[in-house]
Scaffold this motif. Sequence first.
Motif, mmCIF file in Angstrom:
data_model
loop_
_atom_site.group_PDB
_atom_site.id
_atom_site.type_symbol
_atom_site.label_atom_id
_atom_site.label_comp_id
_atom_site.label_asym_id
_atom_site.label_seq_id
_atom_site.Cartn_x
_atom_site.Cartn_y
_atom_site.Cartn_z
ATOM 1 N N GLU A 195 -4.454 2.430 -6.252
ATOM 2 C CA GLU A 195 -3.219 3.085 -6.682
ATOM 3 C C GLU A 195 -2.338 2.193 -7.556
ATOM 4 O O GLU A 195 -1.311 2.633 -8.052
ATOM 5 C CB GLU A 195 -2.436 3.540 -5.444
ATOM 6 N N ASN A 196 -2.710 0.947 -7.689
ATOM 7 C CA ASN A 196 -1.904 0.019 -8.484
ATOM 8 C C ASN A 196 -2.721 -0.663 -9.577
ATOM 9 O O ASN A 196 -2.491 -1.822 -9.903
ATOM 10 C CB ASN A 196 -1.284 -1.035 -7.560
ATOM 11 N N ALA A 223 0.827 -1.208 0.000
ATOM 12 C CA ALA A 223 0.000 0.000 0.000
ATOM 13 C C ALA A 223 0.862 1.259 0.000
ATOM 14 O O ALA A 223 0.530 2.259 -0.643
ATOM 15 C CB ALA A 223 -0.924 0.004 1.205
ATOM 16 N N GLU A 224 1.987 1.182 0.695
ATOM 17 C CA GLU A 224 2.846 2.358 0.814
ATOM 18 C C GLU A 224 3.610 2.643 -0.473
ATOM 19 O O GLU A 224 3.699 3.782 -0.912
ATOM 20 C CB GLU A 224 3.874 2.087 1.913
ATOM 21 N N GLN A 225 4.193 1.583 -1.037
ATOM 22 C CA GLN A 225 5.136 1.795 -2.144
ATOM 23 C C GLN A 225 4.678 1.233 -3.468
ATOM 24 O O GLN A 225 5.300 1.478 -4.494
ATOM 25 C CB GLN A 225 6.458 1.093 -1.809
ATOM 26 N N GLY A 226 3.633 0.462 -3.443
ATOM 27 C CA GLY A 226 3.207 -0.209 -4.663
ATOM 28 C C GLY A 226 3.727 -1.634 -4.708
ATOM 29 O O GLY A 226 4.700 -1.969 -4.037
ATOM 30 N N ASP A 245 4.950 -3.465 -7.383
ATOM 31 C CA ASP A 245 6.187 -3.680 -8.133
ATOM 32 C C ASP A 245 7.409 -3.212 -7.359
ATOM 33 O O ASP A 245 8.456 -3.847 -7.408
ATOM 34 C CB ASP A 245 6.138 -2.926 -9.466
ATOM 35 N N LYS A 246 7.242 -2.109 -6.673
ATOM 36 C CA LYS A 246 8.401 -1.522 -6.011
ATOM 37 C C LYS A 246 8.685 -2.154 -4.658
ATOM 38 O O LYS A 246 9.655 -1.786 -3.993
ATOM 39 C CB LYS A 246 8.198 -0.010 -5.877
ATOM 40 N N ASP A 284 6.349 0.934 -14.543
ATOM 41 C CA ASP A 284 7.369 0.005 -14.064
ATOM 42 C C ASP A 284 7.561 -1.168 -15.014
ATOM 43 O O ASP A 284 8.671 -1.629 -15.219
ATOM 44 C CB ASP A 284 6.982 -0.549 -12.687
ATOM 45 N N GLN A 294 -3.877 7.786 -13.644
ATOM 46 C CA GLN A 294 -4.809 7.181 -12.700
ATOM 47 C C GLN A 294 -4.450 5.746 -12.342
ATOM 48 O O GLN A 294 -4.632 5.316 -11.216
ATOM 49 C CB GLN A 294 -6.245 7.231 -13.270
ATOM 50 N N GLU A 295 -3.948 5.048 -13.308
ATOM 51 C CA GLU A 295 -3.675 3.626 -13.072
ATOM 52 C C GLU A 295 -2.295 3.371 -12.465
ATOM 53 O O GLU A 295 -1.972 2.237 -12.136
ATOM 54 C CB GLU A 295 -3.827 2.843 -14.384
ATOM 55 N N ASN A 296 -1.500 4.433 -12.383
ATOM 56 C CA ASN A 296 -0.161 4.254 -11.847
ATOM 57 C C ASN A 296 0.122 5.209 -10.693
ATOM 58 O O ASN A 296 1.248 5.657 -10.519
ATOM 59 C CB ASN A 296 0.869 4.464 -12.962
ATOM 60 N N GLN A 297 -0.905 5.466 -9.932
ATOM 61 C CA GLN A 297 -0.754 6.439 -8.856
ATOM 62 C C GLN A 297 0.397 6.105 -7.925
ATOM 63 O O GLN A 297 1.185 6.972 -7.553
ATOM 64 C CB GLN A 297 -2.049 6.536 -8.047
ATOM 65 N N ALA A 298 0.505 4.845 -7.556
ATOM 66 C CA ALA A 298 1.543 4.468 -6.603
ATOM 67 C C ALA A 298 2.923 4.779 -7.159
ATOM 68 O O ALA A 298 3.811 5.249 -6.450
ATOM 69 C CB ALA A 298 1.450 2.984 -6.264
ATOM 70 N N ARG A 312 -6.953 0.913 -0.888
ATOM 71 C CA ARG A 312 -6.039 1.952 -1.339
ATOM 72 C C ARG A 312 -5.028 1.329 -2.305
ATOM 73 O O ARG A 312 -4.778 1.853 -3.386
ATOM 74 C CB ARG A 312 -5.303 2.528 -0.123
ATOM 75 N N ARG A 370 3.525 8.683 -7.740
ATOM 76 C CA ARG A 370 3.648 9.448 -6.501
ATOM 77 C C ARG A 370 5.090 9.847 -6.197
ATOM 78 O O ARG A 370 5.363 10.958 -5.811
ATOM 79 C CB ARG A 370 3.083 8.631 -5.341
ATOM 80 N N ASP A 371 6.032 8.915 -6.379
ATOM 81 C CA ASP A 371 7.388 9.366 -6.077
ATOM 82 C C ASP A 371 8.254 9.617 -7.305
ATOM 83 O O ASP A 371 9.469 9.497 -7.261
ATOM 84 C CB ASP A 371 8.084 8.454 -5.065
#
Lengths: 197, 197, 197, 197
Positions: A110-111, A25-28, A30-31, B30, B109-113, A106, B116-117
């Motif tokens: 976001e993913n 949830a925090e980083q996604g 994949d990451k 990613d 929208q589909e890659n929010q996570a 969430r 974000r950074d």
Amino acid sequence: MGSTPQPRRGNTRQRIQDVALELFAEQGYDKTSLREIAERLDVTKAALYYHFKTKEDILNSIFEDLNRPVEELLAWGAEQPRTLETKKEILVRYSEALSIAQPLFRFMQENQATVRDLSIGHTIKRRVIALVDLIKDPDAPLTDQVRCFTALMAMHAGVIALRDAEGDPEEKRKAALEVAVELVTKAHDQGPAGPAA
Amino acid sequence: MGSTPQPRRGNTRQRIQDVALELFAEQGYDKTSLREIAERLDVTKAALYYHFKTKEDILNSIFEDLNRPVEELLAWGAEQPRTLETKKEILVRYSEALSIAQPLFRFMQENQATVRDLSIGHTIKRRVIALVDLIKDPDAPLTDQVRCFTALMAMHAGVIALRDAEGDPEEKRKAALEVAVELVTKAHDQGPAGPAA
Amino acid sequence: MGSTPQPRRGNTRQRIQDVALELFAEQGYDKTSLREIAERLDVTKAALYYHFKTKEDILNSIFEDLNRPVEELLAWGAEQPRTLETKKEILVRYSEALSIAQPLFRFMQENQATVRDLSIGHTIKRRVIALVDLIKDPDAPLTDQVRCFTALMAMHAGVIALRDAEGDPEEKRKAALEVAVELVTKAHDQGPAGPAA
Amino acid sequence: MGSTPQPRRGNTRQRIQDVALELFAEQGYDKTSLREIAERLDVTKAALYYHFKTKEDILNSIFEDLNRPVEELLAWGAEQPRTLETKKEILVRYSEALSIAQPLFRFMQENQATVRDLSIGHTIKRRVIALVDLIKDPDAPLTDQVRCFTALMAMHAGVIALRDAEGDPEEKRKAALEVAVELVTKAHDQGPAGPAA
DNA sequence: AATGAATGAGTATTCATTCAT
DNA sequence: AATGAATGAATACTCATTCAT
């Protein structure tokens, strides 16, 4: 702290799920690497593989657990008459489910790109469609369909997207629910062929 | 004689952006590798580095180009009086901008996570806030704030999320815009302290 | 009452050997994991370690069991006079041993590179040399040595390599034995210094 | 030694193939890791991937190069009349091909289990069958078929298996060829239905 | 305007093995 | 007689990035 070789009780599986969800949830997805999850738990990567077959499998197991309430809601909704009262009740319950499993939802929002080609992707898509079907009328005009879909998004926004906006989370949730009810009510009051003059 | 036989001349930069956006939107940031982009263009990875400093830089450049209309909309909106008419006009223009730069917004929208950074993350967040500020009244109660935010999401839904639902895209966009206008109007009509009695 | 309902009782060791040999022969030693063996037997990997010290140890135990006939053949041959009759008898018996322990020999032939640096590697090598020594004359010219070695390979071929060629296995074995006998006979008939004129 | 950053000319691809074949033949395919190959060449693993798509691809490329002579021999043989002279010529040429590409053939023989489910597996199997077809008569009785197959194995033995037995390699090769010719001659002289009385 | 060759750091996954219970 | 939980070391492979040419 952290260096004591704790006797590892039988809760490792659960701990993996917890940490994984937090990081996903925090980083996604994949990451977040398995190395990272393992390090946080102070176990080796191989230990993760004792409990789960693949990285995706960790996510699947989390999803299965936290998604149950929504699945039950869908089952319940399918058996009710399609009255306005039912629809409101569905919104209320869905809002609560969102609130409880907030990190998972969430994560899902976001993913989207990633989740799409994971095995939970299909499940999620089907579920959204089923949910919309419960709150919109079968032959509702396009505008009303959009109202119903938007109602769901309003609740997602209230619980998830507005997460770090100012204000009490519970109040934001209530406000979003109110707007959602408003939208669905408007959609419901107009017959399948537009405003019932 | 008149038709240029080798269309790839000096336009490589543009072609990279096109292919990259297409792949980013399709598969996510990613999961799209530079190798893949290069292969589609039939150039080497190193060629990409001749035109862009990093992978992120490719995305930045795409964003800068396609985002200009929204930036202009914000500038324009900031100078208008905060009337209902202005708000409606903003919604209309935003809806159009979304429609034109659909792949980019879908990607966002589909890659929010992920986004974000990345460096565009901040920009995007600021922009959404600015946009909401233009259509909501300064001291609007929570419910009205949610209405305004939801209005934006309705339009995102109409253009992006409902992409593969049945129906003519343009009609879906219009319907979403209608719902958005409705929400903002309701929010506007109620004074900062609730219903203007 | 009389028929034992749970056949798995104390025979686990044997069952491990059976399954292991089957998989080793089918897929090769390296590509067969202990996990796979355990799964087929519906026990845990740790159970394998109760019965055997290492993976290699499983193979060693199989080899020791199935190889005994050949060892006995060597012992018997060493005590016989080096007549043509003896040689023929050795070929006959070896052919039978090959036939009975076919999966093991097949495994050995198809995994030479692997087997070479396992502990059975030495044993095997010594055994082949001993076998050739029994059927060739001490000072046979090179060509006759090759004949004798080839005789062994003919039998391997007949039992192992031609496994999925058409034809009745037993007939193929007989044919190979015939060719082997032919070769050894030819080698025998020529004195140590070439054709006995 | 080894620390000078040699200017790496365009021969890396070839060097990879050389080292890989050497190690594959020495230790087997499975037990040779890309790390090991890379270290011997003093490059990184990633460099191997610049030149070859997969580990298997390295082997494929080696095989394609060294296997050409055999392929040509098959093509040539297919166009000749099936006389004894032709058969002998095939044996001679095959023996030479074996001798030249010795490490590859040794590798193939000692790693049969592994090679079987690599992409070269099919090719090899087809090739052996084609070769036997060239030196045996269409309706030869089983014993003659075994003779022909054994003839090939005799040559493999002469070049590969007897590699570390005493004696001059070239002489061993010749001896094996002699035995092979003998076997094929015998098979040829007997008509399709046994001894031509 | 681009390539050929390479790197360093990373990824998910697998394996044989261990040990307390 | 066996399991549950875990490890350490390895593996094939991928990626964004660099740089001399």
